[in-house]
Enzyme design. Sequence first.
Site, PDB file in Angstrom:
ATOM      1  N   SER A 126       8.435  35.933  16.541  1.00  0.00           N
ATOM      2  CA  SER A 126       7.242  36.495  17.164  1.00  0.00           C
ATOM      3  C   SER A 126       5.979  35.799  16.638  1.00  0.00           C
ATOM      4  O   SER A 126       5.863  34.577  16.761  1.00  0.00           O
ATOM      5  CB  SER A 126       7.215  38.007  16.934  1.00  0.00           C
ATOM      6  N   ASP A 182      12.280  40.813  26.990  1.00  0.00           N
ATOM      7  CA  ASP A 182      11.222  40.980  25.985  1.00  0.00           C
ATOM      8  C   ASP A 182       9.985  41.594  26.637  1.00  0.00           C
ATOM      9  O   ASP A 182       9.400  41.003  27.547  1.00  0.00           O
ATOM     10  CB  ASP A 182      10.875  39.620  25.364  1.00  0.00           C
ATOM     11  N   HIS A 214      12.558  42.331  22.416  1.00  0.00           N
ATOM     12  CA  HIS A 214      11.783  41.664  21.365  1.00  0.00           C
ATOM     13  C   HIS A 214      12.472  41.895  20.025  1.00  0.00           C
ATOM     14  O   HIS A 214      12.042  42.712  19.196  1.00  0.00           O
ATOM     15  CB  HIS A 214      10.351  42.191  21.348  1.00  0.00           C
TER      16      HIS A 214
END
Length: 245
Positions: A126, A182, A214
């Site tokens: 991320s 995601d 995610h």
Amino acid sequence: MSAIIRSPPLLFPATARHTATVIFIHGLGDTGAGWAGAVENWRRRQRLDEVKFILPNAPAIPITCNWGMRMPGWYDIHTIDGNAESLRKNEDETGILVSKEYLHGLIQQEVDAGIPPERIVIGGFSQGGAMSIFSGLTAKYKLAGIIGLSSYLLLSLKFADLVPKPAPNQDTPIFMAHGDADQVVNHELGKKSYDLLKGLGFNATFKTYPGMGHSACLEELDDIESFLKERLPSKAEKSDGKTEL
């Protein structure tokens, strides 16, 4: 601007002779400890025992999308709504560049300790994945590899101007991975970032994990382990397959 307070990275020393280093960077709101289990997973077959793992900790900074409250972050985020363009609006360029310098410093420490840059991999998830791609491709050394999970290219509109000329990591393998479900960092943004890097001539690959949000999945963790093993082969094994004593 107040001084940035940083906790030292979480370190996993090599279990054999230290010949390589992986710097793996956590995402927003997490800490280095959040990826300790993944490191143990990558090591479970003792295929990476010459590798030291460094899991840096982001400082607690005000995050706009968290109503300005402080949380561990590598840079400020204004909006997280799954939209492919939202993350690229109002980018915290100052915060990104400060974190880049810190991560470049971690690379330099390993080089100063005797680890060749071509035996160093930088990666992350991320925000951490975004920082790994950005920091890796703007580094002055040629690295062994770069990993960006569920991430995207930072400062994409000016990125080409921020890369050293010639680019030391033009041919460095970049493993990008993303879940197609995601809802935080849109899969489309990850794919667009990959397309942009390919268009600039970088050696990127992109893998989609169907149904993954995610997060990370076991298949992805195994793929990372394989990437690390390929990019950081054991120095204890001679080319004839025999092990050095």
